[in-house]
Design a protein around this motif. Sequence first.
Motif, PDB file in Angstrom:
ATOM      1  N   SER A  10     -16.777   2.521   1.308  1.00 11.42           N
ATOM      2  CA  SER A  10     -16.267   2.568   2.683  1.00 11.42           C
ATOM      3  C   SER A  10     -16.221   1.155   3.269  1.00 11.42           C
ATOM      4  N   THR A  60     -17.427   0.374   6.073  1.00 15.41           N
ATOM      5  CA  THR A  60     -18.754   0.126   6.636  1.00 15.41           C
ATOM      6  C   THR A  60     -19.673  -0.468   5.574  1.00 15.41           C
ATOM      7  N   VAL A 112      -9.547  -1.655  11.594  1.00 16.69           N
ATOM      8  CA  VAL A 112     -10.138  -1.504  12.927  1.00 16.69           C
ATOM      9  C   VAL A 112      -9.089  -1.639  14.024  1.00 16.69           C
ATOM     10  N   GLY A 127      -7.425   1.483  14.725  1.00 15.84           N
ATOM     11  CA  GLY A 127      -8.260   2.593  15.146  1.00 15.84           C
ATOM     12  C   GLY A 127      -8.822   3.415  14.000  1.00 15.84           C
ATOM     13  N   ALA A 128      -8.774   2.884  12.783  1.00 16.74           N
ATOM     14  CA  ALA A 128      -9.290   3.624  11.627  1.00 16.74           C
ATOM     15  C   ALA A 128     -10.808   3.746  11.695  1.00 16.74           C
ATOM     16  N   ASP A 129     -11.324   4.827  11.172  1.00 18.29           N
ATOM     17  CA  ASP A 129     -12.765   5.056  11.100  1.00 18.29           C
ATOM     18  C   ASP A 129     -13.309   4.310   9.881  1.00 18.29           C
ATOM     19  N   LEU A 162     -16.019   4.401   8.389  1.00 18.21           N
ATOM     20  CA  LEU A 162     -16.792   5.235   7.463  1.00 18.21           C
ATOM     21  C   LEU A 162     -15.882   6.076   6.571  1.00 18.21           C
ATOM     22  N   ALA A 163     -14.672   6.335   7.051  1.00 24.65           N
ATOM     23  CA  ALA A 163     -13.760   7.218   6.338  1.00 24.65           C
ATOM     24  C   ALA A 163     -12.702   6.476   5.523  1.00 24.65           C
TER      25      ALA A 163
END
Length: 144
Positions: free
Chosen positions: A26, A28, A64, A67-69, A71-72
Amino acid sequence: MTQQDLTQQVKDVMTPGATSVRPDASLTEVARLMRDQAIGDVVVTRGDAVVGVITDRDITVRAVADGADPLAVSVGSVCTADPVVIGPHEPAEQAVRLMRQYAVRRLPVVEDGRPVGVVSLGDLALERDPDSVLADISASAPDL
């Protein structure tokens, strides 16, 4: 260009020991690696093969900002795939030429198909022009 510039090899100027992640990691996970190791780029590998490079800027601009997550979203969907690589025994001048030709700031250094380091513009500046602003910035401790 000095005689040293002509004889210097990539292994003499690179940062050894490339940090790597799998393409399914990910954003993150890779961002934490960057933070913990005070680095701005990570080599993406599948097995031992280099399949991409991801930078802190890639995470910011390609994920980012949209708006992407983090973690996903996987590293593989954001990284620069099939990066230009160089061998450790190539002339350092070849790294300069490749960076210019492909407009990149970092090159994974690969030996026998495996990443062994990264050579960056900062590495080259420190070695070739130690009095430059880029060398000063590259030599300073990261601002975490």
